[in-house]
Design a protein around this motif. Sequence first.
Motif, PDB file in Angstrom:
ATOM      1  N   PRO A 127     -64.384  14.654  -5.791  1.00 49.58           N
ATOM      2  CA  PRO A 127     -65.111  14.073  -4.665  1.00 49.58           C
ATOM      3  C   PRO A 127     -65.009  12.559  -4.560  1.00 49.58           C
ATOM      4  O   PRO A 127     -65.459  11.979  -3.571  1.00 49.58           O
ATOM      5  N   ASP A 128     -64.423  11.895  -5.588  1.00 46.73           N
ATOM      6  CA  ASP A 128     -64.338  10.432  -5.523  1.00 46.73           C
ATOM      7  C   ASP A 128     -62.972   9.881  -5.934  1.00 46.73           C
ATOM      8  O   ASP A 128     -62.730   8.683  -5.795  1.00 46.73           O
ATOM      9  N   THR A 129     -62.073  10.711  -6.434  1.00 45.88           N
ATOM     10  CA  THR A 129     -60.747  10.315  -6.932  1.00 45.88           C
ATOM     11  C   THR A 129     -60.814   8.972  -7.668  1.00 45.88           C
ATOM     12  O   THR A 129     -61.453   8.871  -8.698  1.00 45.88           O
ATOM     13  N   ILE A 130     -60.212   7.922  -7.098  1.00 48.18           N
ATOM     14  CA  ILE A 130     -60.091   6.634  -7.792  1.00 48.18           C
ATOM     15  C   ILE A 130     -61.147   5.614  -7.356  1.00 48.18           C
ATOM     16  O   ILE A 130     -61.153   4.483  -7.854  1.00 48.18           O
ATOM     17  N   ALA A 131     -62.042   5.987  -6.453  1.00 43.62           N
ATOM     18  CA  ALA A 131     -62.953   5.006  -5.838  1.00 43.62           C
ATOM     19  C   ALA A 131     -63.813   4.277  -6.855  1.00 43.62           C
ATOM     20  O   ALA A 131     -64.071   3.074  -6.718  1.00 43.62           O
ATOM     21  N   ASN A 132     -64.277   4.977  -7.875  1.00 39.82           N
ATOM     22  CA  ASN A 132     -65.177   4.348  -8.840  1.00 39.82           C
ATOM     23  C   ASN A 132     -64.481   3.366  -9.770  1.00 39.82           C
ATOM     24  O   ASN A 132     -65.145   2.570 -10.439  1.00 39.82           O
ATOM     25  N   TYR A 133     -63.155   3.401  -9.823  1.00 40.93           N
ATOM     26  CA  TYR A 133     -62.439   2.457 -10.678  1.00 40.93           C
ATOM     27  C   TYR A 133     -62.469   1.040 -10.112  1.00 40.93           C
ATOM     28  O   TYR A 133     -62.317   0.076 -10.851  1.00 40.93           O
ATOM     29  N   PHE A 134     -62.598   0.923  -8.805  1.00 40.33           N
ATOM     30  CA  PHE A 134     -62.638  -0.415  -8.198  1.00 40.33           C
ATOM     31  C   PHE A 134     -63.678  -0.451  -7.076  1.00 40.33           C
ATOM     32  O   PHE A 134     -63.408  -0.793  -5.941  1.00 40.33           O
ATOM     33  N   ARG A 135     -64.906  -0.147  -7.489  1.00 46.00           N
ATOM     34  CA  ARG A 135     -66.014  -0.090  -6.532  1.00 46.00           C
ATOM     35  C   ARG A 135     -66.161  -1.372  -5.727  1.00 46.00           C
ATOM     36  O   ARG A 135     -66.402  -1.338  -4.517  1.00 46.00           O
ATOM     37  N   GLU A 136     -66.055  -2.513  -6.412  1.00 47.89           N
ATOM     38  CA  GLU A 136     -66.318  -3.778  -5.718  1.00 47.89           C
ATOM     39  C   GLU A 136     -65.343  -4.018  -4.578  1.00 47.89           C
ATOM     40  O   GLU A 136     -65.691  -4.634  -3.564  1.00 47.89           O
ATOM     41  N   TYR A 137     -64.116  -3.499  -4.716  1.00 46.76           N
ATOM     42  CA  TYR A 137     -63.117  -3.680  -3.660  1.00 46.76           C
ATOM     43  C   TYR A 137     -63.344  -2.683  -2.523  1.00 46.76           C
ATOM     44  O   TYR A 137     -63.231  -3.036  -1.347  1.00 46.76           O
ATOM     45  N   VAL A 138     -63.685  -1.457  -2.876  1.00 45.48           N
ATOM     46  CA  VAL A 138     -64.002  -0.454  -1.858  1.00 45.48           C
ATOM     47  C   VAL A 138     -65.204  -0.905  -1.034  1.00 45.48           C
ATOM     48  O   VAL A 138     -65.218  -0.780   0.194  1.00 45.48           O
ATOM     49  N   ASN A 139     -66.205  -1.464  -1.706  1.00 45.53           N
ATOM     50  CA  ASN A 139     -67.418  -1.894  -1.016  1.00 45.53           C
ATOM     51  C   ASN A 139     -67.183  -3.090  -0.096  1.00 45.53           C
ATOM     52  O   ASN A 139     -67.988  -3.358   0.800  1.00 45.53           O
ATOM     53  N   LYS A 140     -66.081  -3.826  -0.299  1.00 44.39           N
ATOM     54  CA  LYS A 140     -65.775  -4.989   0.531  1.00 44.39           C
ATOM     55  C   LYS A 140     -64.867  -4.655   1.720  1.00 44.39           C
ATOM     56  O   LYS A 140     -64.608  -5.523   2.560  1.00 44.39           O
ATOM     57  N   LEU A 141     -64.359  -3.424   1.787  1.00 45.88           N
ATOM     58  CA  LEU A 141     -63.495  -3.055   2.908  1.00 45.88           C
ATOM     59  C   LEU A 141     -64.272  -3.101   4.220  1.00 45.88           C
ATOM     60  O   LEU A 141     -65.445  -2.728   4.269  1.00 45.88           O
TER      61      LEU A 141
END
Length: 261
Positions: free
Chosen positions: A210-224
């Motif tokens: 349900p999250d694949t790689i998203a949790n590895y770079f949360r801060e970047y995903v959250n800045k999109l």
Amino acid sequence: MNESELIEYYNKFNEDKRLKTRHGRIEFITTLKYIEEILKNYKNPAILDVGAGTGAYSIYLADKGYDVTAVELVKHNLRVIEKNSNKVKVLQGNAINLNKIPDGSMDIVLLFGPMYHLISEDEKIKALNEAKRVLKRDGTILIQYIMNEYAVITHAFKEKEILSSLKDKKLDQNYHIISSANDLYSYVRLEDIDNFNKKADLKRIKIVSPDTIANYFREYVNKLNDEEFNEFIKYHLSICERSDILGLCGHILDIVKKSLD
């Protein structure tokens, strides 16, 4: 971790807030996608959400008109569900003893949070067997786990805890995390999940992240920005069933049925 410690933890932890972050929304959107795919196979399905937390999934599904029962250990969480919805039936209980739920009464069982916190294999198998007991003959169980490699990479190495973890025997020689009875979380590998299914006599329909790689770079995903985030969602959904990356993902969603052979 014993029940009192778990209750204390979730009295402080804000699960609603986590699921509303960008990386949390990815997990929520993806999990709902697969729940809704399963729902198409049933007419007026009865849904049991075991370890429902504050009801993110229960309330969403009840608002869609489904018959939802939420079982939750933490009284505070139950009060949040009752405050936010009068459509969800709530029961206090835990995953390894669903004695308030009749045999063969549910079409779909959601077993998400409990498998994060049940430490021993025996407890996990008990939870799976209880979910299977309350399931109708053609019912479906959706189970979530936290994955071993995600924790080793993000905590042991990223936070420079690897040497102390090895010294304190929190990792075995194969770098599998050894969770003790006092730990909050349990971490698994794909072969562990396969073993649980075999012991509980469950047949896999599909396994995804349900999250694949998203949790590895949360801060970047959250800045999109919104357009970039929408594109990331499309990318994530295109890879979330890929067998070559599942073992490295943060979480796994295993979709199973009773083995009727």
